[in-house]
Write a protein that holds these residues in place. Structure first.
Motif, PDB file in Angstrom:
ATOM      1  N   ALA A 199       0.826  -1.207   0.000  1.00  0.00           N
ATOM      2  CA  ALA A 199       0.000   0.000   0.000  1.00  0.00           C
ATOM      3  C   ALA A 199       0.861   1.259   0.000  1.00  0.00           C
ATOM      4  O   ALA A 199       0.382   2.332  -0.329  1.00  0.00           O
ATOM      5  CB  ALA A 199      -0.920  -0.007   1.218  1.00  0.00           C
ATOM      6  N   ALA A 200       2.121   1.125   0.367  1.00  0.00           N
ATOM      7  CA  ALA A 200       3.011   2.286   0.429  1.00  0.00           C
ATOM      8  C   ALA A 200       3.623   2.543  -0.949  1.00  0.00           C
ATOM      9  O   ALA A 200       3.963   1.602  -1.658  1.00  0.00           O
ATOM     10  CB  ALA A 200       4.119   2.049   1.450  1.00  0.00           C
ATOM     11  N   PRO A 201       3.761   3.829  -1.336  1.00  0.00           N
ATOM     12  CA  PRO A 201       4.473   4.119  -2.581  1.00  0.00           C
ATOM     13  C   PRO A 201       5.892   3.538  -2.522  1.00  0.00           C
ATOM     14  O   PRO A 201       6.429   3.290  -1.445  1.00  0.00           O
ATOM     15  CB  PRO A 201       4.517   5.650  -2.618  1.00  0.00           C
ATOM     16  CG  PRO A 201       3.391   6.082  -1.754  1.00  0.00           C
ATOM     17  CD  PRO A 201       3.269   5.037  -0.690  1.00  0.00           C
ATOM     18  N   GLU A 202       6.499   3.353  -3.666  1.00  0.00           N
ATOM     19  CA  GLU A 202       7.793   2.680  -3.747  1.00  0.00           C
ATOM     20  C   GLU A 202       8.888   3.363  -2.927  1.00  0.00           C
ATOM     21  O   GLU A 202       9.754   2.699  -2.378  1.00  0.00           O
ATOM     22  CB  GLU A 202       8.231   2.591  -5.210  1.00  0.00           C
ATOM     23  CG  GLU A 202       9.420   1.677  -5.408  1.00  0.00           C
ATOM     24  CD  GLU A 202       9.709   1.445  -6.874  1.00  0.00           C
ATOM     25  OE1 GLU A 202      10.900   1.474  -7.249  1.00  0.00           O
ATOM     26  OE2 GLU A 202       8.760   1.250  -7.639  1.00  0.00           O
ATOM     27  N   ASP A 203       8.866   4.686  -2.817  1.00  0.00           N
ATOM     28  CA  ASP A 203       9.904   5.409  -2.075  1.00  0.00           C
ATOM     29  C   ASP A 203       9.513   5.672  -0.623  1.00  0.00           C
ATOM     30  O   ASP A 203      10.092   6.508   0.042  1.00  0.00           O
ATOM     31  CB  ASP A 203      10.242   6.726  -2.779  1.00  0.00           C
ATOM     32  CG  ASP A 203       9.066   7.681  -2.840  1.00  0.00           C
ATOM     33  OD1 ASP A 203       7.910   7.225  -2.649  1.00  0.00           O
ATOM     34  OD2 ASP A 203       9.280   8.876  -3.074  1.00  0.00           O
ATOM     35  N   HIS A 204       8.493   4.964  -0.122  1.00  0.00           N
ATOM     36  CA  HIS A 204       8.014   5.125   1.249  1.00  0.00           C
ATOM     37  C   HIS A 204       8.195   3.820   2.016  1.00  0.00           C
ATOM     38  O   HIS A 204       8.342   2.753   1.432  1.00  0.00           O
ATOM     39  CB  HIS A 204       6.530   5.493   1.267  1.00  0.00           C
ATOM     40  CG  HIS A 204       6.250   6.915   0.964  1.00  0.00           C
ATOM     41  ND1 HIS A 204       6.741   7.553  -0.147  1.00  0.00           N
ATOM     42  CD2 HIS A 204       5.512   7.828   1.627  1.00  0.00           C
ATOM     43  CE1 HIS A 204       6.311   8.804  -0.165  1.00  0.00           C
ATOM     44  NE2 HIS A 204       5.575   8.993   0.909  1.00  0.00           N
ATOM     45  N   LEU A 205       8.154   3.929   3.332  1.00  0.00           N
ATOM     46  CA  LEU A 205       8.140   2.770   4.223  1.00  0.00           C
ATOM     47  C   LEU A 205       6.822   2.783   4.985  1.00  0.00           C
ATOM     48  O   LEU A 205       6.301   3.846   5.306  1.00  0.00           O
ATOM     49  CB  LEU A 205       9.287   2.843   5.230  1.00  0.00           C
ATOM     50  CG  LEU A 205      10.698   2.955   4.676  1.00  0.00           C
ATOM     51  CD1 LEU A 205      11.690   3.105   5.807  1.00  0.00           C
ATOM     52  CD2 LEU A 205      11.039   1.759   3.824  1.00  0.00           C
ATOM     53  N   ALA A 206       6.296   1.612   5.268  1.00  0.00           N
ATOM     54  CA  ALA A 206       5.118   1.495   6.124  1.00  0.00           C
ATOM     55  C   ALA A 206       5.624   1.226   7.539  1.00  0.00           C
ATOM     56  O   ALA A 206       6.335   0.247   7.771  1.00  0.00           O
ATOM     57  CB  ALA A 206       4.217   0.368   5.644  1.00  0.00           C
ATOM     58  N   LEU A 207       5.290   2.114   8.479  1.00  0.00           N
ATOM     59  CA  LEU A 207       5.818   2.033   9.842  1.00  0.00           C
ATOM     60  C   LEU A 207       4.709   1.888  10.869  1.00  0.00           C
ATOM     61  O   LEU A 207       3.667   2.534  10.782  1.00  0.00           O
ATOM     62  CB  LEU A 207       6.624   3.293  10.179  1.00  0.00           C
ATOM     63  CG  LEU A 207       7.817   3.618   9.296  1.00  0.00           C
ATOM     64  CD1 LEU A 207       8.457   4.923   9.765  1.00  0.00           C
ATOM     65  CD2 LEU A 207       8.825   2.499   9.288  1.00  0.00           C
ATOM     66  N   TRP A 208       4.960   1.045  11.866  1.00  0.00           N
ATOM     67  CA  TRP A 208       4.070   0.911  13.016  1.00  0.00           C
ATOM     68  C   TRP A 208       4.801   1.470  14.224  1.00  0.00           C
ATOM     69  O   TRP A 208       5.903   1.032  14.558  1.00  0.00           O
ATOM     70  CB  TRP A 208       3.703  -0.558  13.247  1.00  0.00           C
ATOM     71  CG  TRP A 208       2.815  -0.759  14.421  1.00  0.00           C
ATOM     72  CD1 TRP A 208       1.563  -0.252  14.603  1.00  0.00           C
ATOM     73  CD2 TRP A 208       3.103  -1.520  15.597  1.00  0.00           C
ATOM     74  NE1 TRP A 208       1.051  -0.653  15.812  1.00  0.00           N
ATOM     75  CE2 TRP A 208       1.983  -1.434  16.439  1.00  0.00           C
ATOM     76  CE3 TRP A 208       4.203  -2.267  16.005  1.00  0.00           C
ATOM     77  CZ2 TRP A 208       1.926  -2.070  17.677  1.00  0.00           C
ATOM     78  CZ3 TRP A 208       4.141  -2.899  17.233  1.00  0.00           C
ATOM     79  CH2 TRP A 208       3.018  -2.805  18.052  1.00  0.00           C
ATOM     80  N   PHE A 209       4.194   2.459  14.879  1.00  0.00           N
ATOM     81  CA  PHE A 209       4.805   3.140  16.010  1.00  0.00           C
ATOM     82  C   PHE A 209       4.414   2.543  17.359  1.00  0.00           C
ATOM     83  O   PHE A 209       4.742   3.096  18.398  1.00  0.00           O
ATOM     84  CB  PHE A 209       4.448   4.630  15.992  1.00  0.00           C
ATOM     85  CG  PHE A 209       5.109   5.373  14.862  1.00  0.00           C
ATOM     86  CD1 PHE A 209       6.374   5.885  15.002  1.00  0.00           C
ATOM     87  CD2 PHE A 209       4.458   5.531  13.638  1.00  0.00           C
ATOM     88  CE1 PHE A 209       7.005   6.559  13.960  1.00  0.00           C
ATOM     89  CE2 PHE A 209       5.069   6.197  12.597  1.00  0.00           C
ATOM     90  CZ  PHE A 209       6.338   6.704  12.750  1.00  0.00           C
ATOM     91  N   GLY A 210       3.696   1.430  17.352  1.00  0.00           N
ATOM     92  CA  GLY A 210       3.327   0.781  18.610  1.00  0.00           C
ATOM     93  C   GLY A 210       2.067   1.347  19.228  1.00  0.00           C
ATOM     94  O   GLY A 210       1.827   1.146  20.408  1.00  0.00           O
ATOM     95  N   THR A 211       1.279   2.038  18.452  1.00  0.00           N
ATOM     96  CA  THR A 211       0.035   2.602  18.976  1.00  0.00           C
ATOM     97  C   THR A 211      -1.139   1.950  18.271  1.00  0.00           C
ATOM     98  O   THR A 211      -0.998   1.482  17.144  1.00  0.00           O
ATOM     99  CB  THR A 211      -0.029   4.124  18.752  1.00  0.00           C
ATOM    100  OG1 THR A 211       0.123   4.376  17.375  1.00  0.00           O
ATOM    101  CG2 THR A 211       1.016   4.857  19.550  1.00  0.00           C
ATOM    102  N   PRO A 212      -2.289   1.873  18.859  1.00  0.00           N
ATOM    103  CA  PRO A 212      -2.624   2.394  20.177  1.00  0.00           C
ATOM    104  C   PRO A 212      -2.143   1.462  21.291  1.00  0.00           C
ATOM    105  O   PRO A 212      -2.004   0.260  21.076  1.00  0.00           O
ATOM    106  CB  PRO A 212      -4.151   2.447  20.159  1.00  0.00           C
ATOM    107  CG  PRO A 212      -4.543   1.357  19.221  1.00  0.00           C
ATOM    108  CD  PRO A 212      -3.448   1.288  18.180  1.00  0.00           C
TER     109      PRO A 212
END
Length: 71
Positions: free
Chosen positions: A23-36
């Motif tokens: 789902a992320a564009p090629e030059d992006h990273l998908a990040l989970w910040f530990g929330t909620p």
């Protein structure tokens, strides 16, 4: 440079990467910040929380420092 599950730093906060999200564009990273942050079900929490994953430009990320592992 990054692979799925790496710990990264994004402008200060730490996150876990799920970089092969699709789902992320090629030059992006998908990040989970530990929330909620939830309350354990054994302590009366409801469970079933929905995680938030943010897509951010990979240029804004850097490897996190070595973690402190606790058991």
């Amino acid at each position: 440079m990054f692979k799925r599950g790496d710990l990264v730093e994004f402008d200060g906060p730490l996150a876990v990467g799920s970089f092969e999200d699709g789902a992320a564009p090629e030059d992006h990273l998908a990040l989970w910040f530990g929330t909620p942050q939830g309350i354990r079900q054994s302590q009366g929490g409801p469970g079933g929380l929905q995680p938030e994953v943010w897509t951010v430009p990979s240029d804004y990320c850097q490897p996190a420092s070595e973690p402190i592992v606790r058991h």
